[in-house]
Scaffold this active site. Structure first.
Site, short mmCIF file in Angstrom:
data_model
loop_
_atom_site.label_atom_id
_atom_site.label_comp_id
_atom_site.label_asym_id
_atom_site.label_seq_id
_atom_site.Cartn_x
_atom_site.Cartn_y
_atom_site.Cartn_z
N ARG A 224 0.84 -1.19 0.00
CA ARG A 224 0.00 0.00 0.00
C ARG A 224 0.88 1.25 0.00
O ARG A 224 1.94 1.27 0.64
CB ARG A 224 -0.87 0.04 1.25
CG ARG A 224 -2.04 -0.93 1.24
CD ARG A 224 -3.15 -0.48 0.27
NE ARG A 224 -4.30 -1.35 0.31
CZ ARG A 224 -4.51 -2.39 -0.52
NH1 ARG A 224 -3.65 -2.68 -1.46
NH2 ARG A 224 -5.61 -3.10 -0.41
N HIS A 272 -1.87 0.32 -9.55
CA HIS A 272 -2.51 -0.57 -8.55
C HIS A 272 -3.12 -1.80 -9.25
O HIS A 272 -4.32 -2.08 -9.12
CB HIS A 272 -3.58 0.18 -7.74
CG HIS A 272 -3.93 -0.52 -6.46
ND1 HIS A 272 -4.23 0.13 -5.29
CD2 HIS A 272 -4.03 -1.85 -6.16
CE1 HIS A 272 -4.51 -0.75 -4.34
NE2 HIS A 272 -4.39 -1.96 -4.85
#
Ligand code: NDP
Ligand code: OXD
Length: 309
Positions: A224, A272
């Site tokens: 993340r 992502h």
């Protein structure tokens, strides 16, 4: 009466979810057409708005569309007492292992340098480094970290992981806990982050931790963006402390167009997509859990919202 599973992810994937659940005794509803809110038994969600789930008074389980549950943490996301099951799926795991192996090989085999040399019209050989001389440090040794680690061991890399608790994984050195982080970093030529975003991992990659890596190390982030102090990362790339980075996740997503990462010559960006939840395979994990509940068994992979993963 047939149970109802509400799906709140992207519109594109909704028909694929419907197809994936076709043989299972459940009705799927899209969040833009949820119907009677008291009739919703399960919700499968990605980044719901705060309070959104509170309207479903008979909710039995919240399924996270992703492996990470940071999008469900904080006040008012999940109604009190409703368990959250995170995504664990062979397809998701395989996708992340491909991402990690691809990027480790990119740096290990100097593909980043050869790419730059090609654009400069430069023919220059670099001595190959044997895989067992390249130390790969994986932050996180859970579903994703342990699978990526095993794949790298199969390629003969020297692999170590860092986790909260000690691990016993074949041919992989286990570091664990805050006390062992410095030693782990000091022996990681390529650092891979596959940690969940929690209070403890927020900004874990910062000036201090980057300073502990061997000079010229590489960083791969499939975890993340919140785990990285982005200015410290840029400084480390600019000073040469880091030789390159492959970044899939960022503090702000989509990555703003004025971010210096976009044009940075040592940075490789993906939006992502290190791994993706695909309905065909990951629906099995949800079916399995709903069936367990129907059979009076306990759920698998229930996340601890306090702990953050
Ligand atoms: P798991 O819960 O299976 O594993 C998490 C690992 O992190 C465990 O080994 C755990 O240690 C370790 N860990 C957690 N907190 C700490 C800490 N404070 N210090 C040291 N180690 C810690 O998760 P997954 O492997 O399934 O997924 C990991 C993350 O990957 C997800 O949370 C998500 O953020 C990210 N992800 C990103 C994707 C992308 O496309 N970019 C796709 C899928 C996931 P222990 O084993 O001791 O508990
Ligand atoms: C996940 C993700 O957590 O895709 O699964 O980020």
């Amino acid at each position: 009466m047939q149970e109802v599973l509400l799906v709140k992810s992207d519109f594109e994937r909704f028909p694929l979810w419907v197809e994936a659940f076709a043989d299972f005794d459940i009705e799927l509803r899209s969040w833009d057409d949820a119907g009677d809110s008291d009739g919703i038994d399960y919700a499968m969600v990605w980044q719901p708005e705060p309070h959104y789930l509170a309207q479903f008074k008979n909710l039995k389980v919240v399924f996270s569309v992703g492996a990470g549950i940071d999008h469900l943490r904080g006040e008012h996301y999940v109604p009190d007492g409703v368990p959250v099951v995170r995504m664990v799926d062979a397809g998701l795991t395989a996708g992340m292992t491909e991402f990690v192996v691809f990027n480790v090989l990119r740096f290990h085999r100097f593909m980043d340098v050869y790419g730059r040399n090609q654009r400069a019209g430069k023919w220059h050989e670099i001595m190959q480094v044997p895989a067992d001389k390249r130390r790969i440090g994986i932050l996180g040794a859970g579903e994703l970290g342990s699978n990526a680690a095993a794949a790298l061991v199969a390629l003969n890399f020297s692999v170590q992981t860092w986790s909260r608790g000690e691990k016993q994984l074949p041919q992989i050195r286990s570091f664990f806990g805050g006390d062992q982080l410095s030693a782990f970093l000091a022996s990681s030529d390529i650092l891979v982050c596959l940690l969940p975003l929690t209070d403890a991992t927020q900004d874990l990659i910062n000036e201090d931790t980057l300073e502990k890596l061997p000079k010229g190390a590489f960083f791969i982030n499939g975890g993340r963006g919140g785990q990285v102090d982005e200015q410290a990362l840029l400084d480390a790339l600019n000073s040469g402390r880091l030789a390159g980075a492959a970044l899939d996740v960022f503090k702000t997503e989509p990555l703003p167009s004025d971010s210096p990462f976009w044009q940075h010559p040592k940075v490789f960006i993906t939006p992502h997509v290190a791994s993706m939840t695909t309905p065909a395979s990951s629906s099995r994990h949800i079916v399995n859990n709903i069936q367990r509940l129907r059979d009076g068994k306990s759920l698998t992979h229930v996340a601890d919202l306090q702990q953050g993963y």
